[in-house]
Design a protein around this motif. Structure first.
Motif, PDB file in Angstrom:
ATOM      1  N   UNK A 265       0.996  -1.269  -0.242  1.00  0.00           N
ATOM      2  CA  UNK A 265      -0.110   0.371   0.230  1.00  0.00           C
ATOM      3  C   UNK A 265       0.856   1.076   0.205  1.00  0.00           C
ATOM      4  N   UNK A 266       0.203   1.891  -0.079  1.00  0.00           N
ATOM      5  CA  UNK A 266       1.132   3.625  -0.708  1.00  0.00           C
ATOM      6  C   UNK A 266      -0.188   4.606  -0.100  1.00  0.00           C
ATOM      7  N   UNK A 267       0.639   5.441   0.778  1.00  0.00           N
ATOM      8  CA  UNK A 267      -0.028   6.648   1.232  1.00  0.00           C
ATOM      9  C   UNK A 267      -0.351   8.348   0.584  1.00  0.00           C
ATOM     10  N   UNK A 268      -0.987   8.419   1.180  1.00  0.00           N
ATOM     11  CA  UNK A 268      -1.150  10.264   0.506  1.00  0.00           C
ATOM     12  C   UNK A 268      -0.772  10.778   1.806  1.00  0.00           C
ATOM     13  N   UNK A 269      -0.499  12.448   1.461  1.00  0.00           N
ATOM     14  CA  UNK A 269      -0.132  12.996   2.654  1.00  0.00           C
ATOM     15  C   UNK A 269      -1.121  13.743   3.233  1.00  0.00           C
ATOM     16  N   UNK A 270      -1.509  12.781   4.603  1.00  0.00           N
ATOM     17  CA  UNK A 270      -1.744  13.906   5.403  1.00  0.00           C
ATOM     18  C   UNK A 270      -1.069  14.028   7.011  1.00  0.00           C
ATOM     19  N   UNK A 271      -1.511  15.701   7.486  1.00  0.00           N
ATOM     20  CA  UNK A 271      -1.322  16.428   8.269  1.00  0.00           C
ATOM     21  C   UNK A 271      -1.517  15.468  10.161  1.00  0.00           C
ATOM     22  N   UNK A 272      -0.282  15.164  10.435  1.00  0.00           N
ATOM     23  CA  UNK A 272      -1.356  14.397  12.039  1.00  0.00           C
ATOM     24  C   UNK A 272      -2.057  15.303  12.886  1.00  0.00           C
ATOM     25  N   UNK A 273      -2.330  14.564  13.502  1.00  0.00           N
ATOM     26  CA  UNK A 273      -3.906  15.204  14.014  1.00  0.00           C
ATOM     27  C   UNK A 273      -2.743  15.914  15.661  1.00  0.00           C
ATOM     28  N   UNK A 274      -1.749  15.751  15.716  1.00  0.00           N
ATOM     29  CA  UNK A 274      -1.339  16.581  16.956  1.00  0.00           C
ATOM     30  C   UNK A 274      -0.717  17.698  16.182  1.00  0.00           C
ATOM     31  N   UNK A 275      -0.828  17.763  14.856  1.00  0.00           N
ATOM     32  CA  UNK A 275      -0.076  19.024  13.928  1.00  0.00           C
ATOM     33  C   UNK A 275      -1.082  20.567  14.529  1.00  0.00           C
ATOM     34  N   UNK A 276      -2.157  19.941  13.595  1.00  0.00           N
ATOM     35  CA  UNK A 276      -2.946  21.394  13.411  1.00  0.00           C
ATOM     36  C   UNK A 276      -4.804  21.037  13.586  1.00  0.00           C
ATOM     37  N   UNK A 277      -5.581  21.588  14.409  1.00  0.00           N
ATOM     38  CA  UNK A 277      -6.602  20.724  14.297  1.00  0.00           C
ATOM     39  C   UNK A 277      -7.236  20.445  13.135  1.00  0.00           C
ATOM     40  N   UNK A 278      -7.376  22.028  12.419  1.00  0.00           N
ATOM     41  CA  UNK A 278      -7.460  21.717  10.857  1.00  0.00           C
ATOM     42  C   UNK A 278      -6.760  21.435   9.923  1.00  0.00           C
ATOM     43  N   UNK A 279      -6.774  20.034  10.371  1.00  0.00           N
ATOM     44  CA  UNK A 279      -5.649  18.615   9.569  1.00  0.00           C
ATOM     45  C   UNK A 279      -6.494  18.599   8.075  1.00  0.00           C
ATOM     46  N   UNK A 280      -5.169  18.623   7.105  1.00  0.00           N
ATOM     47  CA  UNK A 280      -5.508  18.270   6.197  1.00  0.00           C
ATOM     48  C   UNK A 280      -5.427  17.400   5.086  1.00  0.00           C
ATOM     49  N   UNK A 281      -6.034  16.437   4.707  1.00  0.00           N
ATOM     50  CA  UNK A 281      -5.588  14.832   4.419  1.00  0.00           C
ATOM     51  C   UNK A 281      -5.724  15.376   2.135  1.00  0.00           C
ATOM     52  N   UNK A 282      -4.359  15.127   1.422  1.00  0.00           N
ATOM     53  CA  UNK A 282      -4.836  15.457   0.494  1.00  0.00           C
ATOM     54  C   UNK A 282      -4.954  16.757   0.196  1.00  0.00           C
ATOM     55  N   UNK A 283      -6.105  17.363  -0.935  1.00  0.00           N
ATOM     56  CA  UNK A 283      -6.139  18.309  -1.205  1.00  0.00           C
ATOM     57  C   UNK A 283      -7.158  19.015  -0.129  1.00  0.00           C
ATOM     58  N   UNK A 284      -7.785  17.659   0.573  1.00  0.00           N
ATOM     59  CA  UNK A 284      -9.388  18.971   1.373  1.00  0.00           C
ATOM     60  C   UNK A 284      -8.726  18.139   3.230  1.00  0.00           C
ATOM     61  N   UNK A 285      -9.737  19.103   3.513  1.00  0.00           N
ATOM     62  CA  UNK A 285      -9.751  18.267   5.551  1.00  0.00           C
ATOM     63  C   UNK A 285     -10.344  17.075   5.495  1.00  0.00           C
ATOM     64  N   UNK A 286     -10.839  16.088   6.090  1.00  0.00           N
ATOM     65  CA  UNK A 286     -11.152  14.952   6.634  1.00  0.00           C
ATOM     66  C   UNK A 286     -11.353  14.794   7.669  1.00  0.00           C
ATOM     67  N   UNK A 287     -12.110  14.249   7.484  1.00  0.00           N
ATOM     68  CA  UNK A 287     -12.804  14.210   9.482  1.00  0.00           C
ATOM     69  C   UNK A 287     -13.008  11.870   9.131  1.00  0.00           C
ATOM     70  N   UNK A 288     -14.500  11.732  10.018  1.00  0.00           N
ATOM     71  CA  UNK A 288     -14.525  10.301  10.843  1.00  0.00           C
ATOM     72  C   UNK A 288     -14.996  10.331   8.828  1.00  0.00           C
ATOM     73  N   UNK A 289     -15.298   8.512   9.866  1.00  0.00           N
ATOM     74  CA  UNK A 289     -16.124   7.553   8.238  1.00  0.00           C
ATOM     75  C   UNK A 289     -17.719   7.805   8.174  1.00  0.00           C
TER      76      UNK A 289
END
Length: 289
Positions: A265-289
């Motif tokens: 498997x490969x990963x895409x860029x994700x900001x760590x949870x403890x970096x910033x409360x407005x964390x982003x993943x790829x081009x958009x911020x993400x939340x839960x399932x």
């Protein structure tokens, strides 16, 4: 070494209490709001359940700290310190909850000195309560559970999720990961719509592995220790040590299976949870399932 059994037993009791609230609301008409994407949903019940859990814990343990999904969504920071900290997902599987797809869970982890001491996952509709305490094994409704021990990737059922990300990079990476696993081949790939319950399938031997990129610490903190105490292996998708803040995880029946998935498997860029409360993943911020 401190014994956190009192906290564990209290956590189990409030997880069941929260589950009753979720079940009572399951058939109601739901007011749904969007967070980071059209697939990242929140309901009044998510917020109500988290408030109930925090209120009850604070009343019993007034000096403990919290990391809660809806609190973070409202602007709170993710700060895991050495202090006793409860990590809460009030409804893991909100999309399932909205659509009455019968897999959703209350997930509660408890960490001290940045180490998880116990985890509780209550799959409400199934009435299955998983729990584990560090060094004391993993249990489902009071009965000990164990991973399958499978070491052959070609004989595995693997669980994963598409998640809430809808930008091109995230979607293409996630779907290509599934393609590569199916080409190995594995026996199959499954998705239940809740990371906590997905990982508990690994703990019971119902699945042999789980991986995901883009979830949050509250999605997996509780189920990670349940898998480990059931004899499984939890690591980062790059093969390094598990870090609940990294937003990447593999949980597997054996080191051999976990390592094989890490190679595929490969990963895409994700900001760590403890970096910033407005964390982003790829081009958009993400939340839960």
């Amino acid at each position: 070494m401190p014994d956190w059994t009192e906290c564990l037993n209290f956590g189990i009791s409030i997880a069941k209490q929260a589950g009753e609230v979720v079940l009572a609301a399951l058939q109601d008409q739901k007011d749904v709001d969007l967070k980071s994407s059209p697939a990242d949903l929140v309901t009044e019940t998510d917020q109500r359940v988290e408030n109930i859990l925090i209120f009850e814990i604070r009343k019993r343990f007034p000096h403990h700290r919290f990391i809660g999904e809806e609190s973070v969504a409202a602007g709170g920071r993710v700060q895991l310190t050495d202090c006793p900290t409860w990590i809460i997902d009030p409804i893991d599987g909100t999309v399932n909850f909205v659509h009455r797809f019968p897999f959703m869970a209350v997930s509660i982890a408890f960490a001290v000195n940045k180490q998880t001491e116990f985890g509780i996952v209550y799959s409400c509709v199934e009435d299955k309560l998983f729990h584990a305490q560090r060094g004391r094994g993993a249990f489902l409704n009071g009965e000990a559970v164990h991973t399958s021990g499978q070491e052959d990737i070609n004989r595995c059922v693997v669980v994963t999720e598409i998640g809430a990300e809808r930008d091109h990079l995230s979607l293409s990476t996630m779907t290509s990961n599934i393609f590569r696993l199916l080409k190995l081949p594995v026996h199959g790939v499954r998705a239940l719509g809740t990371a906590a319950v997905d990982m508990c399938q690994v703990a019971t031997g119902g699945a042999d592995a789980y991986y995901h990129i883009g979830m949050h610490c509250w999605d997996i903190a509780a189920s990670a220790i349940i898998v480990q105490e059931a004899g499984g292996v939890v690591m980062d998708t790059d093969g390094s040590s598990f870090d609940m803040m990294s937003r990447r995880v593999i949980a597997a029946s054996s080191l051999a299976v976990a390592s094989h998935i890490a190679q595929v498997v490969q990963a895409f860029p994700c900001r760590r949870d403890d970096d910033d409360p407005s964390s982003t993943c790829g081009a958009e911020s993400v939340g839960k399932l």
